[in-house]
Design a protein around this motif. Structure first.
Motif, mmCIF file in Angstrom:
data_model
loop_
_atom_site.group_PDB
_atom_site.id
_atom_site.type_symbol
_atom_site.label_atom_id
_atom_site.label_comp_id
_atom_site.label_asym_id
_atom_site.label_seq_id
_atom_site.Cartn_x
_atom_site.Cartn_y
_atom_site.Cartn_z
ATOM 1 N N GLY A 191 0.783 -1.220 0.000
ATOM 2 C CA GLY A 191 0.000 0.000 0.000
ATOM 3 C C GLY A 191 0.817 1.274 0.000
ATOM 4 N N PHE A 192 0.094 2.382 -0.188
ATOM 5 C CA PHE A 192 0.680 3.718 -0.245
ATOM 6 C C PHE A 192 0.211 4.525 0.973
ATOM 7 C CE2 PHE A 192 0.535 2.106 -4.512
ATOM 8 C CZ PHE A 192 1.699 2.564 -5.119
ATOM 9 N N LEU A 193 0.996 5.551 1.303
ATOM 10 C CA LEU A 193 0.674 6.393 2.459
ATOM 11 C C LEU A 193 0.856 7.853 2.093
ATOM 12 C CD1 LEU A 193 0.018 6.701 5.516
ATOM 13 C CD2 LEU A 193 2.485 6.528 5.945
ATOM 14 N N PHE A 194 -0.122 8.669 2.502
ATOM 15 C CA PHE A 194 -0.047 10.130 2.409
ATOM 16 C C PHE A 194 -0.263 10.676 3.812
ATOM 17 C CE2 PHE A 194 -1.927 14.319 2.245
ATOM 18 C CZ PHE A 194 -1.331 14.969 1.173
ATOM 19 N N VAL A 195 0.588 11.614 4.236
ATOM 20 C CA VAL A 195 0.452 12.240 5.554
ATOM 21 C C VAL A 195 0.480 13.750 5.374
ATOM 22 C CG1 VAL A 195 1.465 12.550 7.840
ATOM 23 C CG2 VAL A 195 1.544 10.299 6.739
ATOM 24 N N GLY A 196 -0.475 14.433 5.964
ATOM 25 C CA GLY A 196 -0.479 15.893 5.890
ATOM 26 C C GLY A 196 -1.757 16.464 6.469
ATOM 27 N N THR A 197 -1.667 17.648 7.036
ATOM 28 C CA THR A 197 -2.842 18.329 7.577
ATOM 29 C C THR A 197 -3.748 18.779 6.442
ATOM 30 O OG1 THR A 197 -1.616 19.086 9.506
ATOM 31 C CG2 THR A 197 -3.612 20.288 8.947
ATOM 32 N N LEU A 198 -5.049 18.471 6.565
ATOM 33 C CA LEU A 198 -6.003 18.749 5.487
ATOM 34 C C LEU A 198 -7.179 19.574 5.992
ATOM 35 C CD1 LEU A 198 -5.925 15.106 4.128
ATOM 36 C CD2 LEU A 198 -4.990 17.094 2.933
ATOM 37 N N ARG A 199 -6.917 20.436 6.984
ATOM 38 C CA ARG A 199 -8.030 21.189 7.572
ATOM 39 C C ARG A 199 -8.452 22.374 6.715
ATOM 40 N NH1 ARG A 199 -3.710 22.389 11.074
ATOM 41 N NH2 ARG A 199 -2.997 24.552 10.969
ATOM 42 N N ASP A 200 -7.606 22.794 5.763
ATOM 43 C CA ASP A 200 -7.936 23.942 4.910
ATOM 44 C C ASP A 200 -7.916 23.525 3.441
ATOM 45 O OD1 ASP A 200 -7.962 25.784 7.117
ATOM 46 O OD2 ASP A 200 -5.775 25.711 7.096
ATOM 47 N N ALA A 208 -2.633 18.632 -3.283
ATOM 48 C CA ALA A 208 -1.867 17.440 -3.642
ATOM 49 C C ALA A 208 -2.725 16.186 -3.584
ATOM 50 C CB ALA A 208 -0.663 17.296 -2.711
ATOM 51 N N LEU A 209 -3.518 16.053 -2.518
ATOM 52 C CA LEU A 209 -4.338 14.850 -2.373
ATOM 53 C C LEU A 209 -5.432 14.791 -3.429
ATOM 54 C CD1 LEU A 209 -4.930 12.294 -0.756
ATOM 55 C CD2 LEU A 209 -6.436 13.671 0.703
ATOM 56 N N LEU A 210 -6.094 15.921 -3.674
ATOM 57 C CA LEU A 210 -7.124 15.954 -4.712
ATOM 58 C C LEU A 210 -6.541 15.586 -6.070
ATOM 59 C CD1 LEU A 210 -9.152 19.152 -3.753
ATOM 60 C CD2 LEU A 210 -10.082 16.852 -3.984
ATOM 61 N N TRP A 211 -5.407 16.188 -6.391
ATOM 62 C CA TRP A 211 -4.771 15.919 -7.678
ATOM 63 C C TRP A 211 -4.408 14.434 -7.799
ATOM 64 C CZ3 TRP A 211 0.284 14.375 -9.015
ATOM 65 C CH2 TRP A 211 0.611 14.510 -10.372
ATOM 66 N N PHE A 212 -3.852 13.865 -6.755
ATOM 67 C CA PHE A 212 -3.463 12.454 -6.797
ATOM 68 C C PHE A 212 -4.695 11.557 -6.958
ATOM 69 C CE2 PHE A 212 -2.738 8.335 -4.881
ATOM 70 C CZ PHE A 212 -1.539 7.941 -5.468
ATOM 71 N N VAL A 232 -4.633 7.792 4.138
ATOM 72 C CA VAL A 232 -4.411 9.229 4.280
ATOM 73 C C VAL A 232 -4.514 9.576 5.760
ATOM 74 C CG1 VAL A 232 -5.241 11.525 3.682
ATOM 75 C CG2 VAL A 232 -5.362 9.669 1.985
ATOM 76 N N ALA A 233 -3.421 10.064 6.327
ATOM 77 C CA ALA A 233 -3.384 10.420 7.748
ATOM 78 C C ALA A 233 -3.208 11.924 7.902
ATOM 79 C CB ALA A 233 -2.246 9.694 8.462
ATOM 80 N N GLY A 234 -4.086 12.557 8.669
ATOM 81 C CA GLY A 234 -3.984 13.993 8.892
ATOM 82 C C GLY A 234 -5.349 14.578 9.213
ATOM 83 N N PRO A 271 2.630 14.117 -3.592
ATOM 84 C CA PRO A 271 2.321 14.594 -4.950
ATOM 85 C C PRO A 271 2.047 16.092 -5.026
ATOM 86 C CG PRO A 271 0.385 13.609 -3.978
ATOM 87 C CD PRO A 271 1.475 13.508 -2.938
ATOM 88 N N HIS A 272 2.850 16.882 -4.349
ATOM 89 C CA HIS A 272 2.565 18.301 -4.213
ATOM 90 C C HIS A 272 2.908 19.103 -5.465
ATOM 91 C CE1 HIS A 272 2.345 16.912 -0.118
ATOM 92 N NE2 HIS A 272 1.866 18.082 0.275
#
Length: 368
Positions: A191-200, A208-212, A232-234, A271-272
Motif C-alpha cells: 500500500g501507499f501512504l499520504f500524511v499531511g494536515t487537510l483542515r484547509d 496534492a491529495l485531490l490531484w493524486f 491518508v493520515a492527517g 504529490p505536491h
C-alpha cells in the motif's frame, strides 16, 4: 538566556503546518538550558492542554488580543535577552504598532525572525492553480518584515538568497529527525501512504491529495489492480476531501502514532504541486525507513536525486507520477537502495546534533 517567543499557538505536533518544527525548537532551547516565555498570537489553549506540548523550561503566557501582546513585548523587554518571532503575520502585527526605529527593538539583545519560508511565493503559485484565491501581500512587503531583525531563520536554502539580498544574516534552521532502523522489509509491506494536515482548502496538502486521487489513482488502479490502496493520515477539514474516500482510499484523520503506518506501507507519496520551505513529511517518512515518490519540485528543495534518495516524477504530470509509483512499488532492489540512501541523508543533514548546533549559531549572532 531568557527568550520571549511569539507564534500562532502552542505547537502541538499533530497540527502539522510547521508546528512539529516549532515544538522541536522549543525542546532544543530548553535542553540547552534557556528559559522561554511563549505567547500565542492567534489561538489560546488552556494551560493544561498547553503543557502537553511545551517543555519544562517554557512558560505559557497567553495575552488578551493584539494590544495585550504589544504591551507585554514592550513592558517585559528588560526580562528577556532574545525576542523570537515566528511567521510573517506575527512579525507584521508587531511592526504595525512598533515600527522600525521604535526603541523596543533595541531593548532586546537579539531579535530573531523565524520566517520559515517566503509565503508570498507560495501564494503566487496557489493563485496560478486557483485564480479565485487572492495572491496575498507582495514579495517586497514580506521581505520588508526583516528590517527589525538581527537574524532571519528559514527552513530551506531556496529562500535564503531573498533575505540575504537585503543584507540580513540568514540561517537555515530546518528540522531534526530521529532515524528508525526498519524492522519490516519490502515483501512484508503493502500500500501507499499520504500524511499531511487537510483542515484547509485550497492548501498545498489538499491540492496534492485531490490531484493524486483524481488524476493519478485511476492510473494506478489500472496498473496495480487490487494491490493499490492508499491511507491518508492527517486532520480533515472540507467535505470535498471527505468525498474522496472509497474502498481503496481510507481517510484516517489524525493518527497520534504514525509509526505502525510507516512500518507497514510500502511507498510514501508526496504529490505536491505547491511547496514552500522544505518537504518535512518526506523527511519524516524517509527517517522512518519508508521510501518516497515526489515531483522534481520537492526533490530539488532537498537536493535529493532520482532513484537515489527518492524516486521523482515530472511536475504536475499524472502519468509520470503513476509510473514512478509503480516502479518503486514493484522493484525490490530499487526500493531497498532508496530506503538506505534516504536514511543516510537524513542522518547526515537533519540530525538533532545538526539542529542543536544551528540554534546555537542563531543565538550567537552579533548585532550589526
Amino acid at each position: 538566556m531568557r527568550i520571549l517567543m511569539l507564534d500562532d499557538r502552542v505547537p502541538h505536533p499533530w497540527l502539522g503546518a510547521g508546528y512539529p518544527r516549532a515544538q522541536r525548537v522549543l525542546e532544543t532551547l530548553s535542553d540547552l538550558g534557556h528559559k522561554v516565555g511563549f505567547i500565542s498570537c492567534v489561538t489560546h489553549d488552556a494551560h493544561k492542554e498547553a503543557a502537553q506540548s511545551l517543555p519544562p523550561r517554557c512558560k505559557y503566557l497567553p495575552q488578551d488580543g493584539a494590544q495585550g501582546i504589544i504591551r507585554f513585548v514592550e513592558q517585559h523587554a528588560h526580562r528577556y535577552d532574545v525576542l523570537w518571532v515566528s511567521r510573517p503575520h506575527n512579525m507584521a502585527l508587531l511592526q504595525r504598532y512598533l515600527p522600525d526605529g521604535h526603541p523596543v527593538w533595541r531593548d532586546y539583545s537579539l531579535v530573531v525572525y523565524d520566517a520559515e519560508a517566503i509565503f508570498a511565493l507560495r501564494a503566487r503559485d496557489m493563485a496560478r492553480l486557483y485564480p479565485s484565491i487572492p495572491t496575498g501581500k507582495p514579495l517586497v512587503a514580506e521581505l520588508g518584515l526583516t528590517d527589525v531583525a538581527d537574524v532571519v531563520t528559514v527552513v530551506g536554502e531556496l529562500d535564503e538568497p531573498h533575505f540575504q539580498k537585503r543584507g540580513k544574516s540568514t540561517v537555515r534552521l530546518a528540522m531534526a529527525f530521529e532515524t528508525v532502523a526498519p524492522e519490516t522489509d519490502f515483501d512484508e509491506r503493502a500500500g501507499f501512504l499520504f500524511v499531511g494536515t487537510l483542515r484547509d482548502h485550497p492548501s498545498p496538502n489538499s491540492d496534492a491529495l485531490l490531484w493524486f486521487c483524481e488524476q493519478v489513482a485511476p492510473l494506478l488502479r489500472e496498473e496495480l489492480g487490487e494491490d493499490f490502496h492508499l491511507d491518508v493520515a492527517g486532520m480533515l477539514g472540507p467535505g470535498i476531501l471527505k468525498n474522496l474516500a472509497r474502498p481503496d482510499i481510507k481517510l484516517l484523520g489524525v493518527v497520534p502514532d504514525l509509526a505502525p503506518l510507516y512500518a507497514t506501507r510500502r511507498v510514501f507519496i508526496s504529490p505536491h504541486r505547491l511547496a514552500a520551505g522544505i518537504p518535512t513529511k518526506i523527511l519524516e517518512a524517509a527517517a522512518q525507513g519508508l521510501p518516497v515518490v515526489a515531483p522534481e519540485l520537492l526533490a530539488s528543495q532537498l537536493e535529493w536525486k532520482d532513484r537515489v534518495e527518492l524516486v521523482t516524477a515530472g511536475n504536475e504530470s499524472p502519468a509520470s507520477f503513476a509510473d514512478a509509483c509503480v516502479l518503486l512499488y514493484k522493484d525490490a532492489l530499487l526500493w531497498g537502495k532508496v530506503r538506505d540512501s534516504a536514511l543516510a541523508a537524513v542522518r547526515r543533514d537533519y540530525s538533532q546534533a545538526v539542529f542543536t548546533d544551528t540554534i546555537k549559531n542563531v543565538l550567537s549572532t552579533t548585532r550589526k
